[in-house]
Design a protein around this motif. Structure first.
Motif, PDB file in Angstrom:
ATOM      1  N   UNK A  53       0.738  -1.135   0.058  1.00 58.08           N
ATOM      2  CA  UNK A  53      -0.215   0.126  -0.062  1.00 58.08           C
ATOM      3  C   UNK A  53       0.934   1.182   0.028  1.00 58.08           C
ATOM      4  N   UNK A  54       0.324   2.460  -0.480  1.00 53.16           N
ATOM      5  CA  UNK A  54       1.211   3.649  -0.554  1.00 53.16           C
ATOM      6  C   UNK A  54       1.517   3.868   0.818  1.00 53.16           C
ATOM      7  N   UNK A  55       0.782   3.939   1.856  1.00 53.56           N
ATOM      8  CA  UNK A  55       1.460   4.215   3.353  1.00 53.56           C
ATOM      9  C   UNK A  55       2.607   3.528   3.388  1.00 53.56           C
ATOM     10  N   UNK A  56       2.760   2.130   3.098  1.00 58.63           N
ATOM     11  CA  UNK A  56       3.889   1.420   3.473  1.00 58.63           C
ATOM     12  C   UNK A  56       5.012   1.846   2.492  1.00 58.63           C
ATOM     13  N   UNK A  57       4.692   2.161   1.510  1.00 58.13           N
ATOM     14  CA  UNK A  57       5.895   2.828   0.669  1.00 58.13           C
ATOM     15  C   UNK A  57       6.425   4.001   1.005  1.00 58.13           C
ATOM     16  N   UNK A  58       5.710   4.941   1.588  1.00 54.34           N
ATOM     17  CA  UNK A  58       6.051   6.149   2.249  1.00 54.34           C
ATOM     18  C   UNK A  58       7.225   5.869   3.394  1.00 54.34           C
ATOM     19  N   UNK A  95       9.348  -5.058  -7.560  1.00 56.92           N
ATOM     20  CA  UNK A  95       7.988  -4.680  -6.771  1.00 56.92           C
ATOM     21  C   UNK A  95       8.164  -3.426  -6.091  1.00 56.92           C
ATOM     22  N   UNK A  96       9.213  -3.296  -5.427  1.00 63.19           N
ATOM     23  CA  UNK A  96       9.559  -2.000  -4.556  1.00 63.19           C
ATOM     24  C   UNK A  96       9.762  -1.099  -5.639  1.00 63.19           C
ATOM     25  N   UNK A  97      10.644  -0.872  -6.750  1.00 60.87           N
ATOM     26  CA  UNK A  97      10.713  -0.132  -7.563  1.00 60.87           C
ATOM     27  C   UNK A  97       9.559   0.498  -8.081  1.00 60.87           C
ATOM     28  N   UNK A  98       8.569  -0.266  -8.540  1.00 61.81           N
ATOM     29  CA  UNK A  98       7.280   0.241  -9.081  1.00 61.81           C
ATOM     30  C   UNK A  98       6.387   0.695  -8.092  1.00 61.81           C
ATOM     31  N   UNK A  99       6.537   0.234  -6.781  1.00 63.02           N
ATOM     32  CA  UNK A  99       5.853   0.969  -5.879  1.00 63.02           C
ATOM     33  C   UNK A  99       6.152   2.429  -5.665  1.00 63.02           C
ATOM     34  N   UNK A 100       7.575   2.455  -5.590  1.00 63.22           N
ATOM     35  CA  UNK A 100       8.073   3.838  -5.406  1.00 63.22           C
ATOM     36  C   UNK A 100       7.814   4.806  -6.431  1.00 63.22           C
ATOM     37  N   UNK A 325      28.277  10.184   3.161  1.00 57.74           N
ATOM     38  CA  UNK A 325      28.651  10.790   2.040  1.00 57.74           C
ATOM     39  C   UNK A 325      28.611   9.980   0.649  1.00 57.74           C
ATOM     40  N   UNK A 326      27.731   8.924   0.801  1.00 50.62           N
ATOM     41  CA  UNK A 326      27.297   8.168  -0.151  1.00 50.62           C
ATOM     42  C   UNK A 326      26.646   9.197  -1.265  1.00 50.62           C
ATOM     43  N   UNK A 327      26.512   8.335  -2.502  1.00 50.20           N
ATOM     44  CA  UNK A 327      25.776   8.915  -3.758  1.00 50.20           C
ATOM     45  C   UNK A 327      24.250   8.588  -3.338  1.00 50.20           C
ATOM     46  N   UNK A 328      23.481   9.383  -3.746  1.00 44.17           N
ATOM     47  CA  UNK A 328      21.921   8.989  -3.547  1.00 44.17           C
ATOM     48  C   UNK A 328      21.735   7.625  -4.460  1.00 44.17           C
ATOM     49  N   UNK A 329      20.588   7.060  -4.098  1.00 40.81           N
ATOM     50  CA  UNK A 329      20.419   5.890  -4.828  1.00 40.81           C
ATOM     51  C   UNK A 329      19.853   5.955  -6.159  1.00 40.81           C
ATOM     52  N   UNK A 330      18.709   7.046  -6.129  1.00 43.17           N
ATOM     53  CA  UNK A 330      17.880   7.246  -7.373  1.00 43.17           C
ATOM     54  C   UNK A 330      18.510   7.482  -8.575  1.00 43.17           C
ATOM     55  N   UNK A 331      18.166   7.066  -9.502  1.00 45.51           N
ATOM     56  CA  UNK A 331      18.627   7.260 -10.926  1.00 45.51           C
ATOM     57  C   UNK A 331      18.045   7.903 -12.021  1.00 45.51           C
ATOM     58  N   UNK A 332      16.678   8.256 -11.368  1.00 44.75           N
ATOM     59  CA  UNK A 332      15.780   9.511 -12.149  1.00 44.75           C
ATOM     60  C   UNK A 332      15.690  10.735 -11.496  1.00 44.75           C
ATOM     61  N   UNK A 333      15.203  11.926 -12.374  1.00 47.07           N
ATOM     62  CA  UNK A 333      14.972  12.852 -11.432  1.00 47.07           C
ATOM     63  C   UNK A 333      13.773  12.811 -10.570  1.00 47.07           C
TER      64      UNK A 333
END
Length: 463
Positions: A53-58, A95-100, A325-333
């Motif tokens: 559910x959306x709440x879990x993804x948040x 599934x986690x990627x699609x949910x985000x 000091x890690x690079x952020x995970x996301x690869x899209x804007x």
């Protein structure tokens, strides 16, 4: 033969598929009702009940900022590790990627908007000066993935060896309450057109009763005018090349002047820092809209300006303590924006927990609270799924607060450390340059100058 000792513990979480949606004890700062509200207002509530559910993804996105070394599937395991007696759904990284992706950016931005603020009361120690809330604006950079689309939008840095180097970066500019280091507002975007232009979006959060501390990079005529138009006062460092006119001198050594159309007081001072390694003296210049020299003495304004460094402490907590000091995970804007809002939200939630804890100790300055202690305790609470739902007896301090109060740091001492690149290209650079990287205890003396405007060659350390 005696039986094996058994330790049992009650875990209270949401029901059914919503059970993995929590942030440990920080859920009490970011409760289910708040998340459901932003999801409803953003139109992000799922049309049918899914395994995610959306709440879990948040909450997954929020928890991920506490465990930056982990991928999202590993973060899921941390959220569900203590829920083994419950029928937790099995999910995949895809599934986690699609949910985000379905969730989008708007709910995370709205959640940050609900939490942002000074996290203090008028009587909170160290947050106000002369009845004014002390705040600062400054910028920093976050490294993001070197993806082709991201690089095309954000660009890359350059140096003397190549036209493009390092990771693409996002410019983050925050308005920070100096006393609590809480984020009142924040904006981010590409490196260009620069801090003063992007920072103008923070003017929406300025108001009367604030004194805004600014470094020379923000002290443009247009930005200072905009701050004054927002009915906030400012205290800004000025470069030595400026030649403000002397309209009238005051008894405390400051003088009345004008920057653009804004009437200001100019304070020129000489600061000497003495350590066992020697003495260093620099000449500084400040401009402020606080025109009354009796109510706002020049010497005290110089001391207050030092609080501007609290915004650097806030950035250190975000970039070093949380991100390592890690690079952020996301690869899209959109993913980058979603991740930054999640990072700011959790940072703010921890600052709120710290401020709530220190407020129970009369006269306790939030400066003495360790962000690292609060962060590690918050991580433990997530893994244990502890404190998710408040008990019938209200605990104003909580486990995170008690850990903070049990490890309060001593009152801050004046120390100096050289400004140096923390990760040089060559590990031998400091030997060849003979840079002393040690930190020294110091004494400081401040002398208000009574002469006219200083010349560029007399400007020592710079502000």
């Amino acid at each position: 033969m005696s039986g094996q000792p058994v330790i049992t513990r009650e875990i209270a979480v949401a029901e059914g598929v919503f059970a993995p949606g929590h942030l440990g004890e920080l859920t009490q700062v970011v409760p289910f009702e708040m998340v459901d509200e932003v999801l409803a207002e953003s139109g992000a509530v799922q049309q049918r009940l899914r395994k995610l559910p959306a709440r879990v993804v948040v909450y997954l996105l929020l928890a991920a900022t506490l465990f930056e070394e982990c991928g999202y599937l590993a973060v899921w395991r941390k959220l569900t590790g203590a829920l083994e007696t419950l029928p937790v759904p099995t999910v995949t990284a895809t599934a986690l990627w699609h949910a985000r992706t379905r969730l989008g950016v708007r709910p995370m931005r709205a959640l940050f908007d609900l939490l942002r603020g000074p996290a203090s009361a008028i009587r909170t120690a160290g947050t106000h000066w002369a009845g004014l809330l002390v705040v600062a604006i400054d910028g920093t950079y976050l490294d993001v993935a070197d993806d082709a689309d991201v690089r095309a939008r954000l660009g890359k840095g350059a140096n003397q060896y190549t036209a493009a180097s390092g990771y693409p970066q996002v410019l983050l500019i925050a308005l920070v309450a100096c006393g609590t280091r809480a984020v009142i507002d924040a904006v981010f975007g590409p490196r260009k057109p620069g801090e003063p232009v992007l920072g103008r979006r923070l003017l929406r959060s300025l108001h009367q009763g604030m004194v805004v501390l600014l470094d020379r990079g923000f002290a443009t005529n247009a930005f200072l005018q905009a701050v004054a138009d927002a009915d906030a006062d400012f205290l800004a460092g000025l470069s030595a090349v400026r030649k403000p006119p002397i309209l009238r001198r005051f008894d405390d050594g400051s003088f009345l002047s004008q920057i653009g159309t804004v009437e200001v007081r100019i304070i020129e001072c000489e600061i000497t820092i003495a350590t066992t390694a020697g003495r260093h003296t620099g000449v500084y210049r400040l401009a402020t809209t606080l025109l009354d020299p009796r109510r706002y003495p020049a010497f005290e304004l110089v001391r207050v300006y030092h609080e501007r460094w609290e915004v650097e402490s806030a950035y250190f907590a975000i970039k070093q303590s949380m991100l390592s000091r890690r690079v952020l995970r996301a690869r899209t804007l959109p993913g980058i924006a979603q991740e930054i809002y999640a990072l700011l939200t959790v940072y703010q939630a921890i600052r709120i927990a710290i401020a709530d804890a220190t407020s129970t100790v009369p006269g306790a300055d939030p400066d003495r609270a360790s962000f690292s202690v609060a962060l590690h305790t918050a991580r433990d609470q997530v893994i244990q799924a502890a404190g998710v739902i408040a008990g019938t007896t209200i605990d104003l301090v909580g486990t995170i607060g008690r850990a903070v109060l049990n490890h309060l740091m001593p009152t801050r001492r004046l120390r100096v450390s050289p400004r140096a690149v923390k990760r040089p290209l060559s590990r031998y650079a400091y030997k060849s340059l003979r840079v002393d990287r040690r930190t020294y205890q110091a004494t400081i003396s401040i002398d208000i100058l009574l002469t006219g405007p200083i010349s560029p060659e007399l400007h020592g350390l710079g502000l």
